[in-house]
Write a protein that holds these residues in place. Structure first.
Motif, PDB file in Angstrom:
ATOM      1  N   ALA A 120       0.836  -1.203   0.000  1.00  0.00           N
ATOM      2  CA  ALA A 120       0.000   0.000   0.000  1.00  0.00           C
ATOM      3  C   ALA A 120       0.873   1.256   0.000  1.00  0.00           C
ATOM      4  N   PHE A 121       0.252   2.380  -0.369  1.00  0.00           N
ATOM      5  CA  PHE A 121       0.975   3.642  -0.364  1.00  0.00           C
ATOM      6  C   PHE A 121       1.139   4.170   1.056  1.00  0.00           C
ATOM      7  N   VAL A 122       2.295   4.794   1.304  1.00  0.00           N
ATOM      8  CA  VAL A 122       2.569   5.468   2.572  1.00  0.00           C
ATOM      9  C   VAL A 122       2.950   6.904   2.278  1.00  0.00           C
ATOM     10  N   ASP A 123       2.722   7.776   3.265  1.00  0.00           N
ATOM     11  CA  ASP A 123       3.157   9.164   3.134  1.00  0.00           C
ATOM     12  C   ASP A 123       3.602   9.663   4.500  1.00  0.00           C
ATOM     13  N   GLU A 124       3.764  10.971   4.643  1.00  0.00           N
ATOM     14  CA  GLU A 124       4.295  11.530   5.884  1.00  0.00           C
ATOM     15  C   GLU A 124       3.377  11.292   7.080  1.00  0.00           C
ATOM     16  N   SER A 125       2.088  11.048   6.836  1.00  0.00           N
ATOM     17  CA  SER A 125       1.140  10.832   7.935  1.00  0.00           C
ATOM     18  C   SER A 125       1.068   9.380   8.383  1.00  0.00           C
ATOM     19  N   THR A 126       1.707   8.483   7.650  1.00  0.00           N
ATOM     20  CA  THR A 126       1.636   7.054   7.967  1.00  0.00           C
ATOM     21  C   THR A 126       2.447   6.747   9.230  1.00  0.00           C
ATOM     22  N   PRO A 127       1.865   6.072  10.214  1.00  0.00           N
ATOM     23  CA  PRO A 127       2.629   5.724  11.420  1.00  0.00           C
ATOM     24  C   PRO A 127       3.842   4.853  11.079  1.00  0.00           C
ATOM     25  N   LEU A 128       4.923   5.076  11.801  1.00  0.00           N
ATOM     26  CA  LEU A 128       6.134   4.303  11.561  1.00  0.00           C
ATOM     27  C   LEU A 128       6.039   2.954  12.268  1.00  0.00           C
ATOM     28  N   ASP A 129       6.602   1.935  11.612  1.00  0.00           N
ATOM     29  CA  ASP A 129       6.603   0.595  12.180  1.00  0.00           C
ATOM     30  C   ASP A 129       7.862  -0.137  11.719  1.00  0.00           C
ATOM     31  N   THR A 210       8.427  16.767   8.337  1.00  0.00           N
ATOM     32  CA  THR A 210       9.033  15.611   7.682  1.00  0.00           C
ATOM     33  C   THR A 210       8.604  15.605   6.227  1.00  0.00           C
ATOM     34  N   VAL A 211       9.559  15.319   5.333  1.00  0.00           N
ATOM     35  CA  VAL A 211       9.288  15.288   3.906  1.00  0.00           C
ATOM     36  C   VAL A 211       9.792  13.970   3.332  1.00  0.00           C
ATOM     37  N   LEU A 212       8.913  13.259   2.656  1.00  0.00           N
ATOM     38  CA  LEU A 212       9.275  12.007   2.011  1.00  0.00           C
ATOM     39  C   LEU A 212       9.894  12.338   0.655  1.00  0.00           C
ATOM     40  N   VAL A 213      11.124  11.913   0.446  1.00  0.00           N
ATOM     41  CA  VAL A 213      11.884  12.266  -0.763  1.00  0.00           C
ATOM     42  C   VAL A 213      11.986  11.030  -1.647  1.00  0.00           C
ATOM     43  N   SER A 266       4.647   7.799  -1.454  1.00  0.00           N
ATOM     44  CA  SER A 266       4.040   8.925  -2.163  1.00  0.00           C
ATOM     45  C   SER A 266       4.873  10.190  -1.979  1.00  0.00           C
ATOM     46  N   ASN A 267       5.037  10.946  -3.068  1.00  0.00           N
ATOM     47  CA  ASN A 267       5.745  12.224  -2.970  1.00  0.00           C
ATOM     48  C   ASN A 267       4.798  13.411  -3.158  1.00  0.00           C
ATOM     49  N   ASP A 268       3.523  13.219  -2.876  1.00  0.00           N
ATOM     50  CA  ASP A 268       2.552  14.294  -3.059  1.00  0.00           C
ATOM     51  C   ASP A 268       2.936  15.548  -2.275  1.00  0.00           C
ATOM     52  N   TYR A 269       3.401  15.369  -1.043  1.00  0.00           N
ATOM     53  CA  TYR A 269       3.739  16.536  -0.220  1.00  0.00           C
ATOM     54  C   TYR A 269       4.923  17.293  -0.808  1.00  0.00           C
ATOM     55  N   LEU A 270       5.907  16.572  -1.303  1.00  0.00           N
ATOM     56  CA  LEU A 270       7.065  17.228  -1.906  1.00  0.00           C
ATOM     57  C   LEU A 270       6.636  18.061  -3.114  1.00  0.00           C
ATOM     58  N   HIS A 271       5.713  17.535  -3.901  1.00  0.00           N
ATOM     59  CA  HIS A 271       5.177  18.325  -5.017  1.00  0.00           C
ATOM     60  C   HIS A 271       4.402  19.542  -4.507  1.00  0.00           C
ATOM     61  N   GLU A 272       3.636  19.362  -3.424  1.00  0.00           N
ATOM     62  CA  GLU A 272       2.903  20.496  -2.860  1.00  0.00           C
ATOM     63  C   GLU A 272       3.850  21.607  -2.413  1.00  0.00           C
ATOM     64  N   LEU A 273       5.019  21.213  -1.941  1.00  0.00           N
ATOM     65  CA  LEU A 273       6.013  22.197  -1.520  1.00  0.00           C
ATOM     66  C   LEU A 273       6.640  22.938  -2.702  1.00  0.00           C
ATOM     67  N   GLY A 274       6.439  22.396  -3.916  1.00  0.00           N
ATOM     68  CA  GLY A 274       6.905  23.090  -5.110  1.00  0.00           C
ATOM     69  C   GLY A 274       8.196  22.582  -5.706  1.00  0.00           C
ATOM     70  N   TYR A 275       8.718  21.468  -5.188  1.00  0.00           N
ATOM     71  CA  TYR A 275       9.975  20.963  -5.749  1.00  0.00           C
ATOM     72  C   TYR A 275       9.748  20.396  -7.147  1.00  0.00           C
ATOM     73  N   GLU A 276      10.640  20.715  -8.085  1.00  0.00           N
ATOM     74  CA  GLU A 276      10.577  20.202  -9.445  1.00  0.00           C
ATOM     75  C   GLU A 276      11.720  19.210  -9.661  1.00  0.00           C
ATOM     76  N   PHE A 277      11.371  17.986  -9.995  1.00  0.00           N
ATOM     77  CA  PHE A 277      12.353  16.914 -10.106  1.00  0.00           C
ATOM     78  C   PHE A 277      13.237  17.066 -11.340  1.00  0.00           C
ATOM     79  N   ILE A 278      14.500  16.727 -11.162  1.00  0.00           N
ATOM     80  CA  ILE A 278      15.432  16.582 -12.281  1.00  0.00           C
ATOM     81  C   ILE A 278      15.130  15.271 -13.006  1.00  0.00           C
TER      82      ILE A 278
END
Length: 298
Positions: A120-129, A210-213, A266-278
């Motif tokens: 399944a997809f995980v993001d910054e809100s997903t609890p760590l395990d 926290t930012v998932l990269v 998921s990198n949705d948050y990183l995109h929301e922050l405005g980062y543009e990937f190389i």
């Protein structure tokens, strides 16, 4: 902007290059003489210091931002704790005790802290395990970077890297030769790992966050291996299921747990922050390695 990169290695060197090009003052820190020339080659000032030796950190001048990108050298959980928990605490204590302390810390972590999510997809809100001793250490280090740093007046950002690849780390043979065990790959090119940290510093975003990269396209290992073989012009490799790999009976407990750990990042948050990937996907990021492979075979 004045930046100290503690552990100026694979990602740190690229980060130093980018920051220097952008006109910032950068100090790249290594714990041994070996590698200091590589730091100097980036245009940064090379400093020998060790995050586990507070006295040595006095060689680093006052800076606005500290990036903690030190490595435990691929060793086990005890070595990881020495660097990522004890060393990080030491660095935080040292810099926050200065008359002119830094404003911000960026700690580079790993998506290994998530554990298993059955694809399944995980993001910054997903609890760590975390499922291994080493990844549990990494999760503890994240708390140090955010909570312990905050207690001392330092804003901490965790940049949680997916699997790093790029120059000298393409590891084509692993997938071209096979056999390849099923599972998902979550990847980010070295240049985007460094680029994300530079972007967060230069735009002053994601403080105390926290930012998932990770890039845009998590991919199954089997699909990736077939794509890579096709692009390189070689036969597709043998495939294995997870159960077939486990039944071989030659895995350490840590390796067994890694095989049973499955997620897509998921990198949705990183995109929301405005980062543009190389390199938004592996198709772009692996192109240089594929071209070199084909050229060497011709």
């Amino acid at each position: 902007m004045r930046v100290a990169i503690l552990g100026c290695g694979y990602v740190g060197l690229q980060l130093a290059r980018q920051l220097v090009v952008d006109g910032h003052d950068v100090w790249g820190v290594r714990r041994s003489e070996a590698g200091l020339d590589a730091v100097a080659d980036t245009g940064a000032e090379a400093v020998r210091a060790d995050v586990t030796d507070e006295a040595s950190l006095a060689a680093i001048p006052d800076v606005d931002h500290v990036v903690f990108a030190a490595s435990s050298g691929g060793r086990g959980a005890d070595a990881a704790r020495t660097i990522f928990v004890d060393g990080l605490r030491t660095a935080i204590d040292h810099f926050t005790a200065r008359d002119d302390p830094p404003e911000r810390l960026v700690y580079t972590s790993s998506t290994g802290v998530y554990g298993d999510h059955d694809g399944a997809f995980v993001d910054e809100s997903t609890p760590l395990d975390p499922t291994t001793d080493k990844t549990r250490v990494l999760a503890e280090a994240e708390r140090v970077a955010r909570e312990y740093a905050a207690e001392r007046g330092l804003d901490g950002t965790v940049a949680r890297f997916a699997g790093l690849y790029g120059p000298d780390r393409y590891r084509l043979e692993r997938y071209l030769d096979g056999p390849v065990t099923e599972g998902y790959l979550n990847m980010v090119h070295r240049d985007d790992a460094a680029g994300t940290v530079a972007y967060l510093l230069e735009t002053d975003r994601a403080r105390d966050d926290t930012v998932l990269v990770v890039d845009d396209e998590p991919v199954s290992k089997h699909e990736f291996a077939d794509w890579l073989a096709d692009e390189c012009g070689v036969p597709r490799p043998e495939k294995r299921t997870k159960q077939e790999r486990l039944d071989a009976g030659d895995l350490s407990e840590a390796a067994r747990r890694r095989i049973l750990t499955s997620k897509r990042c998921s990198n949705d948050y990183l995109h929301e922050l405005g980062y543009e990937f190389i390199h938004p996907t592996y198709q772009s990021g692996y192109r240089a390695a594929i071209d070199a492979f084909r050229a060497n075979r011709s």
